[in-house]
Design a protein around this motif. Structure first.
Motif, short mmCIF file in Angstrom:
data_model
loop_
_atom_site.label_atom_id
_atom_site.label_comp_id
_atom_site.label_asym_id
_atom_site.label_seq_id
_atom_site.Cartn_x
_atom_site.Cartn_y
_atom_site.Cartn_z
N ALA A 210 -40.11 30.77 16.73
CA ALA A 210 -40.50 30.54 18.12
C ALA A 210 -39.34 29.91 18.89
O ALA A 210 -39.09 30.26 20.05
CB ALA A 210 -41.74 29.65 18.18
N TRP A 211 -38.63 29.00 18.26
CA TRP A 211 -37.48 28.35 18.89
C TRP A 211 -36.37 29.37 19.16
O TRP A 211 -35.79 29.39 20.24
CB TRP A 211 -37.00 27.22 17.98
CG TRP A 211 -35.83 26.44 18.48
CD1 TRP A 211 -35.77 25.65 19.59
CD2 TRP A 211 -34.53 26.36 17.87
NE1 TRP A 211 -34.53 25.07 19.71
CE2 TRP A 211 -33.74 25.50 18.67
CE3 TRP A 211 -33.98 26.93 16.74
CZ2 TRP A 211 -32.42 25.19 18.37
CZ3 TRP A 211 -32.66 26.62 16.43
CH2 TRP A 211 -31.90 25.76 17.24
N VAL A 212 -36.11 30.23 18.19
CA VAL A 212 -35.09 31.27 18.35
C VAL A 212 -35.50 32.24 19.45
O VAL A 212 -34.67 32.66 20.26
CB VAL A 212 -34.86 32.02 17.01
CG1 VAL A 212 -34.01 33.27 17.21
CG2 VAL A 212 -34.21 31.10 15.99
N ALA A 213 -36.77 32.60 19.50
CA ALA A 213 -37.27 33.57 20.47
C ALA A 213 -37.14 33.09 21.91
O ALA A 213 -37.11 33.89 22.84
CB ALA A 213 -38.73 33.92 20.17
N GLN A 214 -37.05 31.79 22.11
CA GLN A 214 -36.94 31.23 23.47
C GLN A 214 -35.55 31.38 24.05
O GLN A 214 -35.33 31.04 25.21
CB GLN A 214 -37.34 29.75 23.45
CG GLN A 214 -38.79 29.52 23.13
CD GLN A 214 -39.07 28.06 22.82
OE1 GLN A 214 -38.22 27.20 23.01
NE2 GLN A 214 -40.26 27.79 22.34
N SER A 215 -34.61 31.87 23.27
CA SER A 215 -33.22 31.97 23.72
C SER A 215 -32.60 33.25 23.19
O SER A 215 -32.95 33.72 22.12
CB SER A 215 -32.43 30.77 23.20
OG SER A 215 -31.05 30.93 23.44
N GLU A 216 -31.66 33.78 23.93
CA GLU A 216 -30.91 34.95 23.46
C GLU A 216 -29.57 34.53 22.85
O GLU A 216 -28.77 35.38 22.49
CB GLU A 216 -30.72 35.94 24.60
CG GLU A 216 -32.04 36.53 25.05
CD GLU A 216 -31.88 37.57 26.14
OE1 GLU A 216 -30.79 38.14 26.29
OE2 GLU A 216 -32.88 37.81 26.83
N ASP A 217 -29.36 33.24 22.73
CA ASP A 217 -28.11 32.72 22.17
C ASP A 217 -28.06 33.00 20.67
O ASP A 217 -28.88 32.49 19.91
CB ASP A 217 -28.02 31.21 22.44
CG ASP A 217 -26.76 30.57 21.88
OD1 ASP A 217 -25.90 31.30 21.34
OD2 ASP A 217 -26.64 29.34 21.98
N PRO A 218 -27.11 33.82 20.20
CA PRO A 218 -27.03 34.13 18.77
C PRO A 218 -26.77 32.89 17.91
O PRO A 218 -27.10 32.87 16.73
CB PRO A 218 -25.88 35.14 18.67
CG PRO A 218 -25.18 35.10 19.98
CD PRO A 218 -26.07 34.47 20.98
N GLN A 219 -26.20 31.84 18.49
CA GLN A 219 -25.95 30.62 17.73
C GLN A 219 -27.27 29.96 17.31
O GLN A 219 -27.35 29.37 16.25
CB GLN A 219 -25.10 29.63 18.54
CG GLN A 219 -24.69 28.41 17.73
CD GLN A 219 -23.96 28.77 16.43
OE1 GLN A 219 -23.04 29.59 16.41
NE2 GLN A 219 -24.37 28.17 15.32
N ARG A 220 -28.29 30.10 18.16
CA ARG A 220 -29.58 29.51 17.80
C ARG A 220 -30.15 30.18 16.55
O ARG A 220 -30.71 29.50 15.69
CB ARG A 220 -30.56 29.64 18.98
CG ARG A 220 -31.82 28.82 18.74
CD ARG A 220 -32.73 28.80 19.92
NE ARG A 220 -32.27 27.84 20.91
CZ ARG A 220 -33.03 27.38 21.90
NH1 ARG A 220 -34.28 27.79 22.02
NH2 ARG A 220 -32.56 26.51 22.75
N LEU A 221 -29.99 31.48 16.45
CA LEU A 221 -30.43 32.18 15.24
C LEU A 221 -29.66 31.70 14.03
O LEU A 221 -30.24 31.39 12.99
CB LEU A 221 -30.27 33.70 15.41
CG LEU A 221 -30.50 34.53 14.14
CD1 LEU A 221 -31.91 34.34 13.59
CD2 LEU A 221 -30.21 36.00 14.41
N LYS A 222 -28.34 31.60 14.15
CA LYS A 222 -27.52 31.13 13.03
C LYS A 222 -27.93 29.72 12.61
O LYS A 222 -28.02 29.41 11.42
CB LYS A 222 -26.04 31.17 13.41
CG LYS A 222 -25.48 32.56 13.50
CD LYS A 222 -23.99 32.52 13.81
CE LYS A 222 -23.42 33.91 13.76
NZ LYS A 222 -23.04 34.49 15.00
#
Length: 195
Positions: A168-180
């Motif tokens: 859910a946290w990752v889905a709130q942003s398109e920043d690939p760093q958040r996924l990493k």
């Protein structure tokens, strides 16, 4: 002249076109902004056909989400099948789940719309396939001595909850760093319990 479709084939095709159209609308506009009239307008079917197949708009949405969860499980399986050890499969499987949170259509359907529309117990029921994979992998890791946890089932729920919150946290942003970052966090959680 094409052969006449059986009633079952007509029903299957009608169901498929409704699901495809509804998925597009729910993924692009959201559940609240999508009306049943909009779903059927371009399909050449009646509102009755939609209701016959799914009961109501919520029924259509639930069917779309069930298919989306199936795609997530298939994505995880594809990522883990080539790996040699259960430990690798556990870590990469968790990370693969998080990858989906940045795939545009699935991101909106599963991590934004579904929690806002469907009851928590419905989501738990829909997620049983993916959770089953996670729980099995954790049980194998515990039995093999790779994981040291108080309780394998409880730990599976802990990891699953962490994955859902991170997704859910990752889905709130398109920043690939958040996924990493999320992938690193789940790996650290597992490594901290590695035996």
């Amino acid at each position: 002249m094409s052969p006449k479709l059986t009633k079952a084939e007509q029903t299957r095709r009608t169901r498929r076109v409704i699901l495809d159209r509804a998925r597009h609308l729910f993924a692009t506009q959201g559940y609240a902004a999508t009306g049943t009239e909009e779903m059927i307008r371009e399909l050449g079917i009646t509102r009755g056909a939609l209701y016959h197949q799914f009961g109501d708009k919520l029924g259509v949405f639930k069917a779309v989400v069930i298919e989306a969860y199936g795609e997530i499980t298939a994505h995880i399986r594809t990522r883990v099948e080539p790996l040699d050890t259960n430990w690798e499969q556990l870590v990469v499987g968790c990370q693969a789940f998080l990858e989906v949170a940045q795939q545009e259509e699935l991101r909106r359907l599963v991590f934004i719309e579904a929690p806002a529309v469907l009851a928590a117990d419905t989501l738990v029921e829909i997620d049983q396939g993916g959770f089953g994979l996670l729980q099995e992998s954790i049980q194998i890791a515990v039995a093999a001595g790779d994981l040291k946890v108080v309780d394998a089932e409880g730990f599976a729920h802990l990891v699953n909850g962490s994955l859902n919150e991170l997704a859910a946290w990752v889905a709130q942003s398109e920043d690939p760093q958040r996924l990493k970052t999320a992938q690193q966090l789940i790996e650290v959680l597992l490594i901290r319990h590695q035996n």
